[in-house]
Design a protein around this motif. Structure first.
Motif, short mmCIF file in Angstrom:
data_model
loop_
_atom_site.label_atom_id
_atom_site.label_comp_id
_atom_site.label_asym_id
_atom_site.label_seq_id
_atom_site.Cartn_x
_atom_site.Cartn_y
_atom_site.Cartn_z
N GLU A 1 31.27 38.88 39.34
CA GLU A 1 30.90 38.73 38.26
C GLU A 1 29.80 39.54 36.87
O GLU A 1 30.19 38.69 35.69
CB GLU A 1 32.44 38.30 37.04
N THR B 1 36.61 40.14 33.92
CA THR B 1 36.12 41.37 32.67
C THR B 1 37.62 42.06 32.09
O THR B 1 38.49 42.32 32.83
CB THR B 1 35.51 42.06 33.78
N SER C 1 35.62 46.37 38.29
CA SER C 1 34.24 47.04 37.08
C SER C 1 34.80 48.69 37.57
O SER C 1 35.38 48.84 38.64
CB SER C 1 33.01 47.21 36.86
#
Length: 631
Positions: free
Chosen positions: A524, A259, A355
């Motif tokens: 992810e 990510t 994240s």
């Protein structure tokens, strides 16, 4: 809950692990026989910090007090001094690391012979994790140790605290495959607890009290840890030779995530991490800290000195110790064992959260654990450096509410200056004292603050650019500079969000709300934009309020607040975009956020749905077509 165990467990070899008294200790921290060379390094760090704080505090005093001193100005200056001290200390430590790296070549530890490295248990604590990746890593580690003729010196223990029966069944199935692959060449064991008392710390303590007597050392892993076999052998040999060592910590490098958020944190860890590690290793010396994983621990020292007490009072400050690693290091050092880092030992890895929202979830528990240290920092007998480690952990979360308070008080000062009549005759005076704002001093203070804040990043960039091999691993000088600029800009957008996230954590903790213990997200999967919008709605609202208040005061106040306002208003977009693996892969392709020793990114499943890569490709093709037509 039905607890199913594989049929084979080793004979128990218990070690007593008494809970330590925090209010009782005979004398101070026991001195080390070989304290190491660290006095000059400590003098350097604290002297540089004091000089920077003195400069910053003097400038802020001159900026805000041209005539009369008010209570609001005193509050502003005090908060500024605290926050500036925090970033000055980090800057001084990084500066020390820069000089340490320049002054020496890679330093290898002194090692005992292979035949004298003792027996080591590799501990893998699990709590509702996906077993497929964990056991794949353990298989790779075990096969590597066997190939190095070290299988007999290591045993693997999978210590499960998993609460879900179906997940535990998957663990057992994966374990049986691991044992089939390694069982004849090294010990491989699985234990699941019926009661996950004291969480991870209790899980490790259960191993020590049941089997610890059979092992000289133990290496604690996390579910996302990976270590080279050579690294494990080096740690065991280093501890076997150093009879005073209680904990030897490695520097885990972040990797394996795609990510955009993870790419950024992996790049930052790769370029700034070694610099920071060199600095703290130099001034910590043998009075260092422990990060809870990817470190080797002397089992008898841990059993005798690191038993954690139950803290008095109600949660969240009372109960079991949540961030146990700092406390274990402090107690082991108190007992006269050395705790230090080997920053030049390679091959220690972990994975970052995918994240911003995952970081926020993790930070809630970490914040509670670190603030809980306020009840332990005054414990009897701790080394003063150990107390500093605990204070640093506390400050790492108090810094955000202090920054927010600084912004609010700053806006208050601006409002007072804008909407009140100045006092031209303070005290007894024959002549008026005209309030004068000195923009030159304010700009100088801004530049000094920026330099202190970004100095560790700049020094890391200089070191990476000066090393040919490292420069190539980051995509060359162009890729390195591109990544450096992108990391700075993205960090500027994320910092105001994290300020509010951590401030909310601190408020929750002081309000008496316990965080509990949740499994970390390690996948992810694409986050729906609606989820990002819901999670960050309050941050957008805060950005609107900041913008409205600042603009109501003056245009200049609005411009000063603009970086914070932009980050908060864009919070859902930034959080959603950086959680995407397709954007991370695209960044890799355009030579941004590349790091050492990683393969080309795998083709993502499904079509790319992010607009930025498509727009960039379309723009490049249009430019090429236009160029051909012109020629």
């Amino acid at each position: 809950m039905k607890i199913e165990q594989p049929s084979t467990l080793p004979l128990e070899s218990p070690l007593a692990m008494p809970a330590q008294e925090l209010g009782i200790w005979a004398g101070g921290a026991r001195p080390l026989k070989r304290p190491g060379k660290r006095n000059f390094a400590r003098l350097f760090v604290f002297a540089v910090t004091l000089v920077l704080v003195a400069i910053g505090t003097t400038l802020i005093y001159e900026v805000i007090s041209p005539v009369d001193i008010t209570s609001l100005q005193i509050i502003f200056a005090a908060i500024f001094a605290l926050t500036f001290s925090w970033i000055s200390f980090a800057c001084a430590s990084a500066l020390l690391g820069f000089f340490v790296i320049l002054a020496r070549k890679e330093k290898r530890p002194r090692l005992a012979p292979m035949s004298a490295m003792g027996r080591t248990a590799l501990l893998m604590p699990l709590y509702n994790e996906d077993p497929s990746m964990v056991f794949a890593t353990l298989t790779r580690i075990g096969q590597g140790l066997v190939a190095k003729q070290a299988g007999a010196a290591f045993d693997i223990f999978v210590l499960s605290d998993t609460r879900k029966d179906h997940a535990a069944a998957q663990e057992v199935e994966a374990f049986e495959k691991l044992r089939a692959a390694l069982g004849r060449q090294m010990g491989v064991f699985y234990r699941r607890r019926a009661d996950n008392h004291h969480r991870k710390a209790g899980n490790i303590a259960d191993f020590v009290t049941r089997w610890g007597g059979a092992y000289d050392h133990m290496i604690v892993l996390d579910a996302d840890s990976d270590m080279w076999p050579d690294t494990l052998i080096t740690l065991a040999r280093a501890m076997a030779l150093d009879s005073e060592a209680g904990i030897i910590q490695t520097l885990p490098i972040l990797r394996n995530r795609w990510t955009a958020f993870a790419r950024m944190t992996q790049f930052a860890g790769a370029i700034y991490g070694p610099l920071v590690a060199a600095g703290i290793s130099a001034w910590h010396g043998r009075d260092g800290n422990y990060w809870g994983h990817n470190a080797i621990i002397r089992t008898k020292a841990f059993a005798a000195a690191a038993g954690l007490p139950e803290l008095k009072g109600r949660k969240p400050f009372g109960g079991h110790v949540m961030s146990h690693d700092f406390i274990e290091a402090a107690l082991i050092r108190r007992a006269g064992w050395a705790v230090y880092m080997l920053p030049d030992v390679k091959g220690s890895y972990e994975e970052p959260p995918p994240s911003l929202i995952d970081v926020a979830v993790r930070d809630r528990r970490w914040a509670q654990g670190n603030l809980q240290h306020a009840k332990i920092v005054s414990a009897r007998g701790l080394h003063w450096i150990s107390r500093m480690h605990l204070i640093q952990g506390i400050m790492s979360y108090l810094a955000s509410p202090l920054w927010l308070l600084l912004l609010v008080v700053g806006l208050g000062l601006a409002a007072v200056a804008r909407f009140t009549t100045p006092n031209y005759f303070p005290g007894i005076a024959l002549f008026p004292a005209w309030p004068v704002f000195n923009p030159e001093l304010a700009l100088r203070l801004l530049w000094i603050t920026a330099i202190v804040l970004y100095m560790p990043k700049i020094l890391g960039l200089i070191l990476a650019l000066s090393d040919k091999e490292q420069r190539r691993s980051f995509g060359g000088a162009v890729g390195l500079i591109n990544s450096f600029v992108a990391e700075i800009l993205l960090s500027m957008l994320l910092s105001p969000i994290m300020m509010l996230v951590q401030t909310r954590c601190v408020i929750d903790i002081f309000s008496g709300r316990d965080s509990g213990w949740n499994t970390q997200n390690r996948n992810e999967e694409v986050m729906p934009f609606s989820s990002a919008l819901q999670q960050h709605a309050q941050h957008v609202l805060a950005g609107v309020i900041f913008a409205f208040v600042a603009y109501s005061i003056s245009v200049s106040a609005f411009l000063w607040m603009l970086p914070v306002v932009i980050g908060l208003l864009l919070a859902p977009v930034v959080s959603w975009a950086t959680s995407r693996a397709d954007l991370g892969r695209w960044l890799w392709k355009v030579n941004v956020f590349r790091t050492a020793s990683e393969p080309r990114p795998a083709t993502p499943s499904g079509r790319l749905v992010h607009a930025i890569p498509r727009m960039a490709i379309a723009y490049s093709r249009a430019r090429a077509i236009k160029s051909r037509r012109q020629n």
